[in-house]
Motif scaffolding. Structure first.
Motif, PDB file in Angstrom:
ATOM      1  N   HIS A 105      -8.478  69.459  26.162  1.00 20.36           N
ATOM      2  CA  HIS A 105      -7.425  71.026  26.704  1.00 20.36           C
ATOM      3  C   HIS A 105      -6.479  70.330  25.800  1.00 20.36           C
ATOM      4  N   GLY A 106      -5.131  72.012  26.526  1.00 24.74           N
ATOM      5  CA  GLY A 106      -4.272  71.733  25.251  1.00 24.74           C
ATOM      6  C   GLY A 106      -3.193  71.975  26.548  1.00 24.74           C
ATOM      7  N   TRP A 107      -3.638  71.728  27.852  1.00 21.88           N
ATOM      8  CA  TRP A 107      -3.186  71.600  28.649  1.00 21.88           C
ATOM      9  C   TRP A 107      -3.739  70.536  30.346  1.00 21.88           C
ATOM     10  N   ASP A 108      -2.937  70.048  31.154  1.00 20.02           N
ATOM     11  CA  ASP A 108      -3.920  69.628  32.429  1.00 20.02           C
ATOM     12  C   ASP A 108      -4.767  70.143  32.968  1.00 20.02           C
ATOM     13  N   ALA A 109      -5.935  69.350  32.938  1.00 24.49           N
ATOM     14  CA  ALA A 109      -7.096  69.283  33.076  1.00 24.49           C
ATOM     15  C   ALA A 109      -6.766  69.677  34.772  1.00 24.49           C
ATOM     16  N   LYS A 110      -7.158  70.666  35.322  1.00 27.69           N
ATOM     17  CA  LYS A 110      -7.742  70.325  36.850  1.00 27.69           C
ATOM     18  C   LYS A 110      -8.439  70.651  37.906  1.00 27.69           C
ATOM     19  N   SER A 111      -9.817  70.439  37.210  1.00 25.26           N
ATOM     20  CA  SER A 111     -11.248  70.007  37.464  1.00 25.26           C
ATOM     21  C   SER A 111     -12.445  69.470  36.760  1.00 25.26           C
ATOM     22  N   VAL A 112     -13.172  68.710  37.173  1.00 22.33           N
ATOM     23  CA  VAL A 112     -13.933  68.641  36.492  1.00 22.33           C
ATOM     24  C   VAL A 112     -15.517  68.326  37.589  1.00 22.33           C
ATOM     25  N   ASP A 113     -16.789  69.011  36.979  1.00 26.28           N
ATOM     26  CA  ASP A 113     -17.828  68.530  37.517  1.00 26.28           C
ATOM     27  C   ASP A 113     -18.950  68.240  36.635  1.00 26.28           C
ATOM     28  N   TRP A 114     -19.885  67.177  36.744  1.00 30.02           N
ATOM     29  CA  TRP A 114     -20.968  66.032  36.240  1.00 30.02           C
ATOM     30  C   TRP A 114     -21.989  67.171  36.672  1.00 30.02           C
ATOM     31  N   HIS A 115     -23.407  67.068  35.916  1.00 32.01           N
ATOM     32  CA  HIS A 115     -24.151  68.022  36.259  1.00 32.01           C
ATOM     33  C   HIS A 115     -25.313  67.715  37.437  1.00 32.01           C
ATOM     34  N   PRO A 116     -25.887  67.794  37.806  1.00 38.81           N
ATOM     35  CA  PRO A 116     -26.647  66.911  38.887  1.00 38.81           C
ATOM     36  C   PRO A 116     -27.651  66.604  38.041  1.00 38.81           C
ATOM     37  N   THR A 117     -28.107  66.734  37.151  1.00 32.58           N
ATOM     38  CA  THR A 117     -29.624  65.987  37.104  1.00 32.58           C
ATOM     39  C   THR A 117     -29.225  65.595  35.019  1.00 32.58           C
ATOM     40  N   THR A 136     -13.284  61.049  35.640  1.00 34.92           N
ATOM     41  CA  THR A 136     -12.092  61.759  36.216  1.00 34.92           C
ATOM     42  C   THR A 136     -11.256  63.078  35.423  1.00 34.92           C
ATOM     43  N   ALA A 137     -10.480  63.984  35.877  1.00 36.09           N
ATOM     44  CA  ALA A 137      -9.494  64.535  35.317  1.00 36.09           C
ATOM     45  C   ALA A 137      -8.275  65.089  35.693  1.00 36.09           C
ATOM     46  N   SER A 138      -7.375  64.355  35.125  1.00 39.04           N
ATOM     47  CA  SER A 138      -6.284  64.340  35.841  1.00 39.04           C
ATOM     48  C   SER A 138      -5.327  65.353  34.462  1.00 39.04           C
ATOM     49  N   ASP A 139      -3.339  65.388  34.894  1.00 39.44           N
ATOM     50  CA  ASP A 139      -2.313  66.601  34.700  1.00 39.44           C
ATOM     51  C   ASP A 139      -1.989  65.684  33.174  1.00 39.44           C
ATOM     52  N   ASP A 140      -2.558  64.883  32.885  1.00 36.45           N
ATOM     53  CA  ASP A 140      -2.092  64.256  31.396  1.00 36.45           C
ATOM     54  C   ASP A 140      -3.533  64.914  30.507  1.00 36.45           C
ATOM     55  N   ALA A 141      -3.665  65.879  30.944  1.00 42.29           N
ATOM     56  CA  ALA A 141      -4.463  67.037  30.370  1.00 42.29           C
ATOM     57  C   ALA A 141      -6.282  66.662  29.116  1.00 42.29           C
ATOM     58  N   THR A 142      -6.525  64.748  29.957  1.00 40.44           N
ATOM     59  CA  THR A 142      -7.810  64.384  29.141  1.00 40.44           C
ATOM     60  C   THR A 142      -8.481  63.968  30.341  1.00 40.44           C
ATOM     61  N   LEU A 143      -9.528  63.929  30.003  1.00 38.76           N
ATOM     62  CA  LEU A 143     -10.847  63.525  31.444  1.00 38.76           C
ATOM     63  C   LEU A 143     -11.141  62.103  30.506  1.00 38.76           C
ATOM     64  N   LYS A 144     -11.651  61.536  31.710  1.00 40.18           N
ATOM     65  CA  LYS A 144     -12.359  59.791  31.223  1.00 40.18           C
ATOM     66  C   LYS A 144     -13.672  59.296  32.238  1.00 40.18           C
ATOM     67  N   ILE A 145     -14.341  59.279  30.849  1.00 39.21           N
ATOM     68  CA  ILE A 145     -15.875  58.025  31.901  1.00 39.21           C
ATOM     69  C   ILE A 145     -15.423  56.411  32.007  1.00 39.21           C
ATOM     70  N   PHE A 146     -15.851  56.344  33.133  1.00 39.53           N
ATOM     71  CA  PHE A 146     -15.510  54.678  34.084  1.00 39.53           C
ATOM     72  C   PHE A 146     -16.985  53.721  34.087  1.00 39.53           C
ATOM     73  N   ASP A 147     -16.987  52.851  33.596  1.00 39.20           N
ATOM     74  CA  ASP A 147     -18.896  52.338  34.755  1.00 39.20           C
ATOM     75  C   ASP A 147     -18.201  52.260  35.785  1.00 39.20           C
ATOM     76  N   PHE A 148     -19.349  52.719  37.132  1.00 44.00           N
ATOM     77  CA  PHE A 148     -18.763  52.048  38.356  1.00 44.00           C
ATOM     78  C   PHE A 148     -18.113  50.658  38.854  1.00 44.00           C
ATOM     79  N   SER A 149     -19.463  50.099  38.197  1.00 41.87           N
ATOM     80  CA  SER A 149     -19.822  48.456  38.849  1.00 41.87           C
ATOM     81  C   SER A 149     -18.905  47.989  38.325  1.00 41.87           C
ATOM     82  N   GLY A 150     -17.863  48.352  36.949  1.00 47.49           N
ATOM     83  CA  GLY A 150     -17.189  47.405  36.728  1.00 47.49           C
ATOM     84  C   GLY A 150     -15.390  47.739  36.972  1.00 47.49           C
TER      85      GLY A 150
END
Length: 624
Positions: free
Chosen positions: A218-230, A194-208
Motif C-alpha cells: 500500500h502506498g498510504w495508511d492501511a485503514k482496514s483488514v479482514d481474514w476470510h472466514p474459511t 493487523t493493519a496500521s497507519d504505517d501502510a503495512t499489514l503484519k501477521i502474528f502467531d497468536f500463541s507466542g
C-alpha cells in the motif's frame, strides 16, 4: 425474536430500604428473545421437508407471540431489518465510541471508547454492567476469536492486548508504532493480522505473539483488514483508494481491486458463504465484489456523505448495513435494487449477456435511518442471533436497534427516521416529554454505573501503622508536605500517639530520682542516656513539660513503678465502626480514599449470579 417486556426499575438511595427513600424511574424496554426461539424450536423441521406449516405473520399485535428468529426465515431478509429504536446507552463520562462488539454468547455488548475504556452493557435490558480501563489511549479495533475464548484489542499506540472472556489481561505486545486500524483472526485462530497507519499489514502467531511476516504494497495508511472466514485469503483497504487481496502464506499481493475514488474505511468478507466482499469509502459509495468473478457486482448508493463503516447480517447473505459520517444508518437488500421513481433500473451482471464487462447494478437502501446519530457512526455489529443491531458513534452514544413487531407503524415516523421537528409535527415525538425521558434515562444509567462500580481504598506502599498492630494505619499519618512517612508520629515524650488518644502521663521533673545515687544520676545525664532537665521557670501551672526520651532509652535500669504502665493493646477492628476501642480510627474501606487510595472496578458478574439475580426479581422461573 423481539418480544418487548416492560420492567419497572426501582432505585434505592441510602443504606437500604429502612435508611433511604425509594425513587421510581422511567420504564425500561427489555427485549426477550426466549419466546420466539421456543416458538421456532417447536415448529421447525428439516429443510428437505419444506417450510413448517404455520400461519403467516400479519400486521396485527396478536401475531407477536408467533414471531420467529431471523434464522427461521432464511429467504425473508426483509423481516430482519432493524427499523425500531430500542435504547440509547451512554456513560457518565462520555467519550466517542470507536468499537462495538457483541460477546460471543450475546449476553452483553462490549464498547471501546476514545478514552481507552471497555464498557459492558446488558444485552437484554441494555443497562450498564461494568467499566474498566483497557488501554491508555483510544481503542481502535477489537475482535473475538472463532472459538470464543479470546479477545484482541488494539489502540492508537500500536499495542495489542490479549483478553480472556472474564476480561483478564494476560498479554500485551507492541505490534506497530502507529495506530492500528484493523485486526482479524485466521479461521483456525492460530494467527491474526493487523493493519496500521504505517501502510503495512503484519501477521502474528497468536500463541507466542511473535511477528511472522510483514505485507507491504500500500502506498498510504492501511485503514482496514479482514481474514476470510474459511480460506487463506486477506483483504485490506487503504488511504491510497485501493483494495488488495493477499496470500497470507507467501505475503504476495494476489490482485488489486480499483473502483473507489477516496479513502477506504471498511473491507469485510461475507461471513456465511464467503463469496462476497463489501467495501466502503469516503466517496459516499459502498461496493460489493464477487470473489468468483473478481469484480464489483453491486454499487450501493444513497449516502449524502462519506460511508464510515458497514457490517453483514449473520444469517442473511443479502442484507448489508452501512453507517455514514452524517449519523445515518442504511440497510440494503442486494437482491432488491429499490430504485427510486424516475430512475432507470439496472440489472445485475449475472443476468446480462456479458457478465464480465457489464456494469455493476445500482442498489438503493431498503430502509433508511436518516437521524440515527448526531455524529459519524464508527462501528456497527449484529447480535449473534441477528435480531439486534448495535451502533457506536462519535456522539458518544451507543444505540440498539431491532425489527418492528407486527402491527407497529409509529416507529417508522419517529425522530430517528424523519427528525425531531417533523416527528413533533406528526405527534410521534414530544420535545418536552422526550427530553425529560432522556434525562431520566441518563439518570438511570448514572445510577446503574454507580451501583456497578466498587470503590476500594488500597493501602499505600509507605504507610504508617499503629504500633503493635501491623496493617492498621493511622488516620493522619501524612507529613506537612502531604507525603506519607514510614514512621508513626510521636508526642512530646517520644511515645507513639494518635489524634484522639490521650497522651501518656508526664514524667516527673528529673531533679532527683528517689532510690538512686545522685552521682549515678549525674553520670547518666552526662552519658546522654537520660535527657537533661528543663530550665527552671519554663513550665506552667506547676506541670513541667516531659523530657524527650532517646530511642535507646533502657527502662530496666530504673526502679519499678517509676514510669507509667504501657498503653493497653486495643481490641481488633470491628467491621462496622472501624478499630474497636480506638475512637476516631476507622477503617479505610470507605469511598473517601486519602493518600494511597486506588479506585478499582467491580468484578464482572458470572452467568449463574446474573441468573439468580434475575430469578429473585421474578423475571425468570426457577429450573424444574
Amino acid at each position: 425474536m423481539d418480544r418487548h417486556n416492560w420492567d419497572q426499575q426501582n432505585a434505592y438511595r441510602g443504606d437500604g430500604h429502612d435508611g433511604g427513600y425509594q425513587r421510581k424511574t422511567s420504564k425500561r424496554a427489555v427485549t426477550d428473545y426466549g419466546l420466539s426461539m421456543v416458538q421456532w424450536m417447536r415448529n421447525r423441521q428439516p429443510r428437505y421437508k419444506g417450510a413448517p406449516k404455520v400461519e403467516l405473520e400479519r400486521p396485527s399485535a396478536s401475531y407477536i407471540t408467533d414471531m420467529t428468529p431471523p434464522a427461521a426465515k432464511p429467504h425473508s431478509p426483509a423481516d430482519a431489518i432493524p427499523a425500531k429504536h430500542l435504547h440509547s446507552s451512554l456513560n457518565k463520562a462520555r467519550h466517542a465510541i470507536n468499537v462495538v462488539r457483541w460477546t460471543p454468547e450475546g449476553r452483553r455488548l462490549l464498547t471501546g471508547s476514545y478514552s481507552g475504556e471497555f464498557t459492558l452493557w446488558n444485552g437484554t435490558a441494555f443497562n450498564f454492567e461494568t467499566i474498566m480501563q483497557a488501554h491508555d489511549v483510544a481503542i481502535r479495533s477489537a475482535t473475538y476469536s472463532h472459538n470464543e475464548d479470546w479477545l484482541l484489542s488494539a489502540c492508537n499506540d500500536g499495542v495489542i492486548k490479549y483478553w480472556q472472556p472474564n476480561f483478564n489481561n494476560v498479554k500485551a505486545i507492541q505490534a506497530h508504532h502507529d495506530p492500528i486500524r484493523g485486526i482479524s483472526f485466521s479461521p483456525n485462530d492460530t494467527k491474526f493480522v493487523t493493519a496500521s497507519d504505517d501502510a503495512t499489514l503484519k501477521i502474528f502467531d497468536f500463541s507466542g505473539g511473535v511477528e511472522e511476516s510483514t505485507l507491504t504494497g500500500h502506498g498510504w495508511d492501511a485503514k482496514s483488514v479482514d481474514w476470510h472466514p474459511t480460506k487463506g485469503l486477506l483483504v485490506s483497504g487503504s488511504k491510497d483508494h485501493q483494495v488488495k487481496l493477499w496470500d497470507p502464506r507467501t505475503g504476495r499481493c494476489l490482485t488489486t481491486l480499483h473502483g473507489h475514488k477516496n479513502t477506504l474505511t471498511k473491507t469485510l468478507f461475507e461471513p456465511t458463504r464467503g463469496q462476497l466482499l463489501a467495501t466502503s469509502a469516503r466517496d459516499q459509495v459502498a461496493r460489493v465484489f464477487d470473489l468468483r468473478m473478481m469484480r464489483d457486482i453491486c454499487l450501493l448508493k444513497g449516502h449524502e456523505k462519506e460511508v464510515s463503516t458497514l457490517t453483514w447480517h449473520p444469517f442473511h447473505t443479502c442484507l448489508l448495513s452501512t453507517g455514514g459520517n452524517d449519523g445515518s444508518i442504511f440497510h440494503y437488500l442486494l437482491n432488491e435494487p429499490n430504485t427510486p421513481a424516475n430512475t432507470t433500473t439496472s440489472i445485475p451482471p449475472y443476468d446480462s449477456a456479458d457478465p464480465k464487462n457489464a456494469p455493476a447494478q445500482t442498489v438503493y437502501p431498503a430502509h433508511r435511518l436518516q437521524h440515527a446519530h448526531d455524529a459519524p457512526v464508527w462501528s456497527l455489529d449484529w447480535h449473534p442471533l441477528g435480531h439486534i443491531l448495535a451502533s457506536g458513534s462519535n456522539d458518544r452514544v451507543t444505540r440498539f436497534w431491532t425489527r418492528a413487531r407486527p402491527g407497529e407503524t409509529d416507529c417508522f415516523n419517529d425522530r430517528w427516521h424523519i427528525g425531531e421537528a417533523a416527528a413533533e409535527m406528526q405527534g410521534t415525538w414530544d420535545k418536552r416529554n422526550g427530553k425529560r425521558s432522556m434525562r431520566e434515562e441518563e439518570e438511570a444509567e448514572m445510577e446503574d454505573e454507580a451501583d456497578g462500580l466498587v470503590d476500594q481504598t488500597m493501602p499505600s506502599k509507605h504507610q504508617a501503622n499503629l504500633p503493635g498492630l501491623p496493617g492498621l494505619t493511622l488516620p493522619n499519618a501524612a507529613s506537612n508536605d502531604g507525603i506519607r512517612s514510614g514512621a508513626a508520629p510521636s508526642n512530646q515524650n517520644g511515645l507513639p500517639a494518635s489524634n484522639n488518644l490521650p497522651p501518656p502521663p508526664l514524667l516527673p521533673l528529673p531533679g532527683g530520682i528517689p532510690g538512686m545515687d545522685p552521682a549515678k544520676f549525674a553520670e547518666l545525664l552526662a552519658s546522654g542516656k537520660l535527657p537533661p532537665p528543663p530550665p527552671p521557670g519554663m513550665h506552667g501551672q506547676g506541670f513541667p513539660p516531659p523530657p524527650i526520651l532517646p530511642p535507646n532509652f533502657d527502662f530496666t535500669k530504673f526502679p519499678p513503678g517509676l514510669f507509667p504502665p504501657p498503653l493497653p493493646i486495643p481490641p481488633p477492628p470491628s467491621q462496622e465502626t472501624g478499630m474497636g476501642g480506638l475512637p476516631g480510627l476507622n477503617d479505610n474501606s470507605g469511598g473517601g480514599g486519602g493518600a494511597g487510595s486506588v479506585r478499582r472496578r467491580g468484578p464482572l458478574p458470572s452467568q449463574q449470579e446474573s441468573l439468580k439475580m434475575e430469578q429473585q426479581r421474578g423475571k425468570y422461573r426457577a429450573p424444574r
